[in-house]
Write a protein that holds these residues in place. Structure first.
Motif, PDB file in Angstrom:
ATOM      1  N   LYS A 316       5.639  42.873  -6.177  1.00  0.00           N
ATOM      2  CA  LYS A 316       6.825  42.085  -6.529  1.00  0.00           C
ATOM      3  C   LYS A 316       7.340  41.245  -5.362  1.00  0.00           C
ATOM      4  O   LYS A 316       7.746  40.096  -5.546  1.00  0.00           O
ATOM      5  CB  LYS A 316       7.926  43.004  -7.061  1.00  0.00           C
ATOM      6  CG  LYS A 316       7.655  43.476  -8.482  1.00  0.00           C
ATOM      7  CD  LYS A 316       8.752  44.394  -8.984  1.00  0.00           C
ATOM      8  CE  LYS A 316       8.477  44.806 -10.431  1.00  0.00           C
ATOM      9  NZ  LYS A 316       9.499  45.747 -10.935  1.00  0.00           N
ATOM     10  N   GLN A 317       7.339  41.819  -4.170  1.00  0.00           N
ATOM     11  CA  GLN A 317       7.862  41.066  -3.023  1.00  0.00           C
ATOM     12  C   GLN A 317       7.013  39.840  -2.728  1.00  0.00           C
ATOM     13  O   GLN A 317       7.543  38.749  -2.499  1.00  0.00           O
ATOM     14  CB  GLN A 317       7.937  41.967  -1.794  1.00  0.00           C
ATOM     15  CG  GLN A 317       9.162  42.858  -1.776  1.00  0.00           C
ATOM     16  CD  GLN A 317       9.468  43.376  -0.383  1.00  0.00           C
ATOM     17  OE1 GLN A 317       8.684  43.213   0.546  1.00  0.00           O
ATOM     18  NE2 GLN A 317      10.604  44.010  -0.231  1.00  0.00           N
ATOM     19  N   VAL A 318       5.699  39.996  -2.730  1.00  0.00           N
ATOM     20  CA  VAL A 318       4.855  38.852  -2.394  1.00  0.00           C
ATOM     21  C   VAL A 318       4.882  37.813  -3.518  1.00  0.00           C
ATOM     22  O   VAL A 318       4.861  36.601  -3.249  1.00  0.00           O
ATOM     23  CB  VAL A 318       3.405  39.294  -2.061  1.00  0.00           C
ATOM     24  CG1 VAL A 318       2.658  39.754  -3.289  1.00  0.00           C
ATOM     25  CG2 VAL A 318       2.646  38.151  -1.395  1.00  0.00           C
ATOM     26  N   VAL A 319       4.962  38.246  -4.779  1.00  0.00           N
ATOM     27  CA  VAL A 319       5.052  37.277  -5.876  1.00  0.00           C
ATOM     28  C   VAL A 319       6.382  36.526  -5.815  1.00  0.00           C
ATOM     29  O   VAL A 319       6.436  35.316  -6.053  1.00  0.00           O
ATOM     30  CB  VAL A 319       4.871  37.972  -7.246  1.00  0.00           C
ATOM     31  CG1 VAL A 319       5.138  36.999  -8.390  1.00  0.00           C
ATOM     32  CG2 VAL A 319       3.456  38.530  -7.368  1.00  0.00           C
ATOM     33  N   THR A 320       7.457  37.217  -5.461  1.00  0.00           N
ATOM     34  CA  THR A 320       8.745  36.543  -5.286  1.00  0.00           C
ATOM     35  C   THR A 320       8.657  35.501  -4.172  1.00  0.00           C
ATOM     36  O   THR A 320       9.219  34.404  -4.288  1.00  0.00           O
ATOM     37  CB  THR A 320       9.852  37.567  -4.963  1.00  0.00           C
ATOM     38  OG1 THR A 320       9.908  38.538  -5.999  1.00  0.00           O
ATOM     39  CG2 THR A 320      11.209  36.895  -4.848  1.00  0.00           C
ATOM     40  N   ALA A 321       7.944  35.834  -3.097  1.00  0.00           N
ATOM     41  CA  ALA A 321       7.718  34.855  -2.021  1.00  0.00           C
ATOM     42  C   ALA A 321       6.926  33.670  -2.559  1.00  0.00           C
ATOM     43  O   ALA A 321       7.210  32.509  -2.224  1.00  0.00           O
ATOM     44  CB  ALA A 321       6.983  35.520  -0.868  1.00  0.00           C
ATOM     45  N   CYS A 322       5.944  33.940  -3.415  1.00  0.00           N
ATOM     46  CA  CYS A 322       5.150  32.856  -4.010  1.00  0.00           C
ATOM     47  C   CYS A 322       6.020  31.961  -4.882  1.00  0.00           C
ATOM     48  O   CYS A 322       5.801  30.739  -4.944  1.00  0.00           O
ATOM     49  CB  CYS A 322       3.994  33.439  -4.822  1.00  0.00           C
ATOM     50  SG  CYS A 322       2.716  34.214  -3.806  1.00  0.00           S
ATOM     51  N   TYR A 323       7.005  32.532  -5.556  1.00  0.00           N
ATOM     52  CA  TYR A 323       7.929  31.722  -6.349  1.00  0.00           C
ATOM     53  C   TYR A 323       8.651  30.702  -5.460  1.00  0.00           C
ATOM     54  O   TYR A 323       8.872  29.552  -5.856  1.00  0.00           O
ATOM     55  CB  TYR A 323       8.966  32.616  -7.032  1.00  0.00           C
ATOM     56  CG  TYR A 323       8.458  33.457  -8.183  1.00  0.00           C
ATOM     57  CD1 TYR A 323       7.240  33.194  -8.796  1.00  0.00           C
ATOM     58  CD2 TYR A 323       9.218  34.523  -8.668  1.00  0.00           C
ATOM     59  CE1 TYR A 323       6.788  33.978  -9.858  1.00  0.00           C
ATOM     60  CE2 TYR A 323       8.777  35.302  -9.734  1.00  0.00           C
ATOM     61  CZ  TYR A 323       7.566  35.029 -10.319  1.00  0.00           C
ATOM     62  OH  TYR A 323       7.131  35.797 -11.372  1.00  0.00           O
TER      63      TYR A 323
END
Length: 709
Positions: A316-323
Motif C-alpha cells: 500500500k505504501q509504495v502504491v500510494t507513492a506511485c499515485y
C-alpha cells in the motif's frame, strides 16, 4: 567499599548492599563514597525496575546534579569522572518513563546538548552513550519532543551527525524520531542545520555504490520538508540535484522489488515537496520523468490488476507513492508552458496511465464495506478523482460503472466527517500513512462537474442521490468558509470546493430543471444562496465564488419562481440587489488608447478575475433577463438599484466601437425584458435617451420595444 564493589553476585544484589551502606553512612565522606559505589554498580550491569526505584528514592536528583557540575576530578582520574558518573545515574533513572519526563531531567537537556557538541575522547564515550540514552527516553515522553526542539537538541544532533562524531548513528535515529513528531517546528527553528544533514545524506546517496544507497532511500524522505520548498535555497537546490542524479542512476538500472520500492517512495516524496522542479528541464530530465511515471504505472497495474489481499496490504505504501508520481504525470502531460515532456512522450504516458487507472477502477470495484475506512482506499479514490478531473473521454464506461461506489463512499465519509471535529485535509497524499480520511468529495467534484454535463453519467449520479449529497456538502462547506477569518491568502480548498460544486449545480439547472423543482435539497440550497451573496460580494477576495453564487442563484430563481422564498421576501430582495450590483459593477469607462474618447472596459476590480468569471457574467445576465417576467417585484428592485441610470450613462459616454457584440446582446436582453415587464422601467430608459443609444448600438429588439405604444 572497594571489597564490596568487587564482591561476586549480580548487579541488583550488589546495589542493595550499596544502598544499605549508604543508609548506614556515619559522615559525608562515607556517604559520598557509598554514592560513588552505587554509581559504579549501576554502570556495571542491568538494573531491575524495583532496584532502580530504590536508588532514586535513596539518592534523588540532587546527587547526580552535583556530579554534573563538579569540575575537579579525584586525583589520578580522567577529567570528566564526576560528570560521567552523574550521567550514568541519570541514564539509569531515565529508563523509568515517569522519571524521564521529570522537570529535573528536562532542565538537563542543554547539558546533554553541550556534551554531544564537545570533543569526544575514548574516556568520554560512555558519557555520550548515556546522553543518547537520556535523550531517547525524554523523546518517548509526552512533553519530551517539545522540550528537545525548544532547547536546541535538533541543532546539536544535526552537528553531531554531520561531524560523524562518536554515536552519530544515534543522532540520526533521534532526528528521525523528532521529525516524525514535530517536523514543522524542527524546520522552523533549525533549517540551516537540517539542510546540512540533508546535504550530507544526499552526498552519501550519490556517492555510494552498495546497499547503503537503498538504505538512504528509506532515510532521506524524513529530511525533505514540504515547506519551505528546497528550491528556494541554493544548498537545498544542490541537494535536490544530487538526489535526482542518484535516483536516475538507481531507476535506470535493473532492480529487485526491495530496491525499487524505496526509490519510488523517495521520488514521490520529492514530488510532494517540489512538484517537478527538481527534475532538470533537459532531454535527460524528460526521459527520467517519463521513466518515473512509467514505473509507477507498471507497479500500480502489477499490484491492483489481480489483487491478492495479502500482497496489496504489503504494497500500500509504495502504491500510494506511485499515485503521487502518476498525478505529476497527469499535470505534466497537460502542461503547456515550458513543458518537460515532448508531445510524443505525453501521448505515450497518457496511454500508459489510462491502463493504470483501469487497474485502480478494477481494484475499487472489489472493495468491501468493511474496508471503507482504509486510508489506501481514500488515496485510490483521490487519484482517480485527479484523472476524472482532467481526462474526460477515456474509461468512461468503467467510470460510469464505478459511480455508485464513489457516491456511496463519498457520502459515508462525509456523513462521518461532518459529525466529527473538523480536521484539516491534506493537499497531498501521505506516503508515510495517514489518519482517518474525511473529504473524498473534494477530490471527486471536478470529475463530477464534467460528468453532470453528459446524459448517462448524470443519470447515474441523480439515481444514486448525488445531488442531495452535494447540496448538503455545499451547506457544510459554506459554514466552514463563513467561520474562517477574512484573508488575502491564496484560494482555500474550501472555496475551490464551493466553486466546483456551483459548476455541478449549474449543469443540473440547465439539463435537469425538473430535478431542481422536485428535490427539496435545492430549496435549502436556494435559501443559502439568497443569504450568502450579500455577505460575500463586499469581500473582494471572494469575487470568483461570488460570481458563481450569483449566477447559480439567478438560474435557480428562474426555475423556482413558485417558491415562497422568492415572492418578494427580504432575503430575495437582498440577493437580487447584490446580484444586480455584481453584474452592473463589471464594466466601466476608461480612456481610449487610440484617441480622446472613452472606451468601455472591464472594471479594475474585476480585471484579475475576469478570465474566470467572464462566462458566468454573461450567463448571469441571461438568467436575470429570464427572471424579470417571472418575478413581478423584480423590475422595481432594478429601479431602486439605479442600474438603468448607470447603464444609460455608461452607454452614452463610450464609443460604440469599444463595446463588442456579445456585450451589447447581453445588455439588450435584460433591457428588453425590463421594458416589456414594467412601464416605469420603460419610461426610465426612454428618459435617458434609450432610443438614441439603442439605435447607436444596433439594439434592434430594444429599439422596437421602445417604439411600441
Amino acid at each position: 567499599f572497594l571489597a564490596m564493589a568487587t564482591d561476586g553476585g549480580d548487579t541488583n544484589s550488589t546495589l542493595k548492599r550499596c544502598l544499605d551502606v549508604l543508609r548506614d553512612a556515619r559522615n559525608d565522606s562515607e556517604q559520598f563514597a557509598a554514592l560513588l559505589l552505587v554509581t559504579k554498580a549501576v554502570r556495571a550491569g542491568e538494573v531491575d525496575a524495583k532496584t532502580r526505584r530504590q536508588i532514586f528514592d535513596a539518592i534523588g536528583f540532587t546527587f547526580p546534579s552535583r556530579l554534573l557540575t563538579s569540575r575537579q576530578p579525584p586525583a589520578g582520574c580522567p577529567e570528566h569522572t564526576f560528570q560521567a558518573l552523574g550521567l550514568t545515574l541519570l541514564a539509569c533513572f531515565c529508563t523509568d518513563p515517569e522519571l524521564a519526563g521529570h522537570s529535573q531531567i528536562l532542565n538537563k537537556i542543554p547539558t546533554f546538548n553541550d556534551i554531544l557538541l564537545s570533543p569526544c575522547t575514548p574516556d568520554s564515550r560512555s558519557m555520550v552513550d548515556d546522553v543518547y540514552q537520556c535523550l531517547s527516553a525524554v523523546m518517548a515522553t509526552a512533553r519530551g519532543p517539545r522540550e528537545l526542539v525548544t532547547k536546541g537538541t535538533v541543532s546539536a544532533l544535526c552537528q553531531a551527525y554531520v561531524s560523524c562524531s562518536y554515536g552519530s548513528e544515534h543522532a540520526l535515529a533521534l532526528l528521525l524520531g523528532l521529525l516524525a513528531i514535530a517536523e514543522a517546528k524542527c524546520w522552523q527553528r533549525d533549517t540551516p542545520h537540517l539542510l546540512a544533514v540533508l546535504s550530507k545524506l544526499s552526498s552519501d546517496f550519490l556517492k555510494s555504490e552498495d546497499m547503503t544507497k537503498f538504505e538512504l532511500c528509506e532515510v532521506l524522505p524524513h529530511f525533505i520538508p514540504l515547506s519551505p520548498p528546497l528550491t528556494q535555497d541554493s544548498q537545498g537546490s544542490e541537494c535536490l540535484h544530487r538526489l535526482y542524479k542518484g535516483l536516475a542512476a538507481i531507476l535506470g538500472s535493473k532492480l529487485s522489488q526491495a530496491q525499487r520500492d524505496p526509490a519510488l517512495k523517495l521520488a514521490a516524496c520529492l514530488v510532494q515537496a517540489c512538484g517537478s522542479e527538481w527534475i532538470p528541464a533537459e532531454s535527460a530530465g524528460s526521459k527520467f520523468l517519463a521513466l518515473l511515471v512509467n514505473l509507477a504505472c507498471v507497479e500500480v497495474r502489477l499490484t491492483l490488476e489481480e489483487p491478492d489481499p495479502m500482497e496489496v496490504e504489503g504494497k500500500k505504501q509504495v502504491v500510494t507513492a506511485c499515485y503521487v508520481l502518476m498525478e505529476m504525470g497527469i499535470q505534466e502531460c497537460l502542461r503547456e508552458e515550458k513543458p518537460l515532456l515532448e508531445e510524443v512522450q505525453k501521448m505515450q504516458l497518457m496511454r500508459i496511465m489510462e491502463e493504470a487507472f483501469g487497474a485502480v477502477i478494477f481494484y475499487l470495484k472489489q472493495v468491501k464495506q468493511e474496508q471503507l475506512q482504509d486510508p489506501f482506499i481514500f488515496a485510490s479514490v483521490r487519484i482517480l478523482g485527479a484523472w476524472m478531473a482532467e481526462e474526460t473521454s477515456s474509461l468512461k464506461q468503467e467510470i460510469c460503472e464505478l459511480l455508485p461506489f464513489l457516491v456511496h463512499y463519498a457520502k459515508k465519509l462525509f456523513k462521518e466527517g461532518s459529525s466529527a471535529p473538523s480536521l484539516p485535509q491534506p493537499d497531498v497524499v501521505s506516503t508515510k500513512g495517514s489518519g482517518l480520511p474525511q473529504d473524498a468529495l473534494r477530490f471527486l467534484l471536478p470529475g463530477f462537474c464534467h460528468l453532470t454535463a453528459e446524459d448517462r453519467p448524470r443519470g447515474i449520479l441523480i439515481q444514486e442521490g448525488a445531488p442531495a449529497l452535494l447540496c448538503e456538502y455545499f451547506l457544510h462547506q459554506w459554514e466552514v468558509l463563513s467561520s474562517q477569518p477574512p484573508s488575502l491568502a491564496p484560494l482555500t480548498s474550501t472555496e475551490m470546493s464551493l466553486q466546483t460544486a456551483c459548476g455541478i449545480f449549474l449543469n443540473l439547472v440547465v439539463t435537469a430543471p425538473d430535478l431542481i423543482r422536485q428535490d427539496k435539497s435545492f430549496s435549502s440550497l436556494m435559501d443559502l444562496l439568497l443569504k450568502s451573496l450579500p455577505l460575500l460580494l463586499p469581500q473582494k477576495d471572494h469575487l470568483v465564488l461570488a460570481a458563481n453564487i450569483a449566477t447559480l442563484g439567478l438560474l435557480m430563481a428562474r426555475v423556482l419562481t413558485a417558491s415562497a422564498a422568492l415572492q418578494g421576501t427580504q432575503p430575495a430582495r437582498e440577493f437580487f440587489r447584490a446580484a444586480i450590483r455584481f453584474l452592473s459593477d463589471a464594466h466601466s469607462t476608461q480612456a481610449d488608447p487610440g484617441g480622446d474618447s472613452l472606451a468601455m472596459a472591464v472594471s479594475p476590480a474585476y480585471l484579475s478575475a475576469w478570465e474566470d468569471i467572464q462566462e458566468l457574467w454573461f450567463l448571469g445576465m441571461q438568467a436575470l433577463a429570464g427572471c424579470v417576467p417571472l418575478l413581478p417585484w423584480l423590475p422595481q428592485a432594478v429601479l431602486q438599484a439605479q442600474w438603468l441610470e448607470d447603464l444609460s450613462q455608461l452607454l452614452s459616454h463610450v464609443t460604440p466601437a469599444s463595446v463588442d457584440f456579445e456585450l451589447i446582446a447581453a445588455f439588450q436582453g435584460v433591457l428588453v425584458e425590463l421594458a416589456r415587464a414594467s412601464k416605469p422601467c420603460r419610461d426610465m430608459i426612454l428618459s435617458h435617451h434609450g432610443r438614441e443609444w439603442a439605435n447607436l448600438y444596433g439594439m434592434a429588439a430594444l429599439e422596437q420595444c421602445l417604439s411600441e405604444p
